[in-house]
Design an enzyme around this catalytic site. Structure first.
Site, PDB file in Angstrom:
ATOM      1  N   ASP A 151       0.819  -1.222   0.000  1.00 57.08           N
ATOM      2  CA  ASP A 151       0.000   0.000   0.000  1.00 57.08           C
ATOM      3  C   ASP A 151       0.850   1.269   0.000  1.00 57.08           C
ATOM      4  OD1 ASP A 151       0.940  -0.395   2.602  1.00 57.08           O
ATOM      5  OD2 ASP A 151      -1.020  -0.942   3.385  1.00 57.08           O
ATOM      6  N   ASN A 173      -7.487  -3.131  14.391  1.00 58.54           N
ATOM      7  CA  ASN A 173      -8.848  -3.515  14.012  1.00 58.54           C
ATOM      8  C   ASN A 173      -8.859  -4.718  13.066  1.00 58.54           C
ATOM      9  OD1 ASN A 173      -7.833  -2.417  11.683  1.00 58.54           O
ATOM     10  ND2 ASN A 173      -9.454  -0.900  11.389  1.00 58.54           N
ATOM     11  N   HIS A 217      -7.129  -5.003  10.265  1.00 59.62           N
ATOM     12  CA  HIS A 217      -6.877  -4.737   8.839  1.00 59.62           C
ATOM     13  C   HIS A 217      -5.597  -5.430   8.384  1.00 59.62           C
ATOM     14  CE1 HIS A 217      -4.504  -0.699   9.536  1.00 59.62           C
ATOM     15  NE2 HIS A 217      -3.692  -1.714   9.532  1.00 59.62           N
ATOM     16  N   GLU A 224      -9.648  -2.079   5.489  1.00 57.56           N
ATOM     17  CA  GLU A 224     -10.141  -1.760   6.822  1.00 57.56           C
ATOM     18  C   GLU A 224     -11.349  -2.607   7.209  1.00 57.56           C
ATOM     19  OE1 GLU A 224      -8.332  -0.188   8.728  1.00 57.56           O
ATOM     20  OE2 GLU A 224      -7.880   1.878   8.147  1.00 57.56           O
TER      21      GLU A 224
HETATM   22  P1  PGA Z   1       2.374  -1.777  12.698  1.00 57.55           P
HETATM   23  O1  PGA Z   1       1.189  -1.741  11.638  1.00 57.55           O
HETATM   24  O2  PGA Z   1       3.328  -2.812  12.216  1.00 57.55           O
HETATM   25  O3  PGA Z   1       2.958  -0.401  12.661  1.00 57.55           O
HETATM   26  O4  PGA Z   1       1.745  -2.137  14.000  1.00 57.55           O
HETATM   27  C1  PGA Z   1       0.646  -2.912  11.157  1.00 57.55           C
HETATM   28  C2  PGA Z   1      -0.521  -2.604  10.263  1.00 57.55           C
HETATM   29  O5  PGA Z   1      -1.199  -1.587  10.467  1.00 57.55           O
HETATM   30  O6  PGA Z   1      -0.776  -3.395   9.345  1.00 57.55           O
END
Ligand code: PGA
Length: 244
Positions: A67, A135, A137, A142
């Site tokens: 992304d 959450n 995702h 999302e």
């Molecule tokens: P993080 O993010 O590794 O910074 O916890 C993971 C994500 O949002 O997929």
């Protein structure tokens, strides 16, 4: 689902890096799906060290990232292109022309279509590294009432904006939209490899690993559809999430 429970996050990252190394050893021109965020940083540090020690050769490796924020140029320090360059690509013997991170500027619909094309161009990723949001995702797909199959424009939830604000000067600076790989691209990878740590991930991991349900309210649960999906968590997170 294959689940690996480690003693600590450091060990999780070492094992993930070794799995990536092994994919490349078997197939020197492997295609890797890569991820950004806090979680993969030590995985990339391990890979840099392995590369410097001659244990892994990226010369023929191709990559595609999950992304990118809409509105940030690749030269912006919080863009995911910049993240990948500074946390990995600048330190290994990869040909940067063989690395792809979606464009954050220009026409977002065109950029999403280009990402979709890159996911499938010359074969699907041999391994897709994934983090997980609080959450549930994966990439920027999302939690909500529906998911999108293909690469698309996604509006970030409040929970994601809050979680990512730590990388910006202030919360208002966090972009509110992104280009993300869709569920089809993630599930097309030969092996999705999700790494998670920390109490904030406990609920999402509980949904992923303690039952057989699939729900758009926790997008990571769609990994249950993939026979080769692998999850690495440390024992602290396993305990918090109720994973045996
Ligand atoms: P993080 O993010 O590794 O910074 O916890 C993971 C994500 O949002 O997929």
């Amino acid at each position: 689902m294959k689940v690996i429970i480690t003693d600590n996050y450091q060990e999780s990252c070492r094992i993930a890096a070794e799995m990536i190394r092994d994919v490349i050893a078997e197939k020197p021109n492997a295609k890797l799906g890569l991820a950004t965020g806090g979680t993969p940083v030590p995985i990339y540090k391990n890979l840099i060290k392995m590369n410097q020690q001659g244990e892994v050769d990226f010369a023929s490796v191709h990559t595609v990232n999950l992304d990118e924020y809409i509105g940030l140029e690749g030269s912006h320090p919080q863009s995911y292109r910049y993240f990948m360059d500074t946390n990995l690509f600048d330190h290994i013997n990869i040909n940067k022309a063989n690395t792809y991170v979606a464009k954050g500027t220009g026409n977002p619909a065109d950029n999403a279509a280009e990402l979709e094309q890159k996911v499938f161009e010359n074969g699907v990723p041999d391994l897709q590294l994934l983090g997980i949001g609080n959450n549930g995702h994966i990439a920027f797909n999302e939690a909500g009432n529906h998911l999108v199959a293909v690469s698309h424009i996604e509006t970030l939830t409040e929970s994601t904006i809050e979680a990512n604000a730590r990388f910006f000067d202030k919360k208002e600076d966090v972009p509110t939209t992104s280009i993300t790989m869709g569920m089809r691209g993630i599930l097309a990878a030969k092996m999705p490899l999700l790494v998670a740590t920390g109490a904030s991930k406990a609920e999402a991991i509980r949904g992923l690993l303690t039952n057989d349900e699939i729900t758009t309210q926790n997008p990571s649960t769609f990994l249950k559809l993939h026979p080769q999906a692998t999850v690495i968590i440390d024992k602290e997170l396993a305990q918090l999430a109720g994973v045996q």
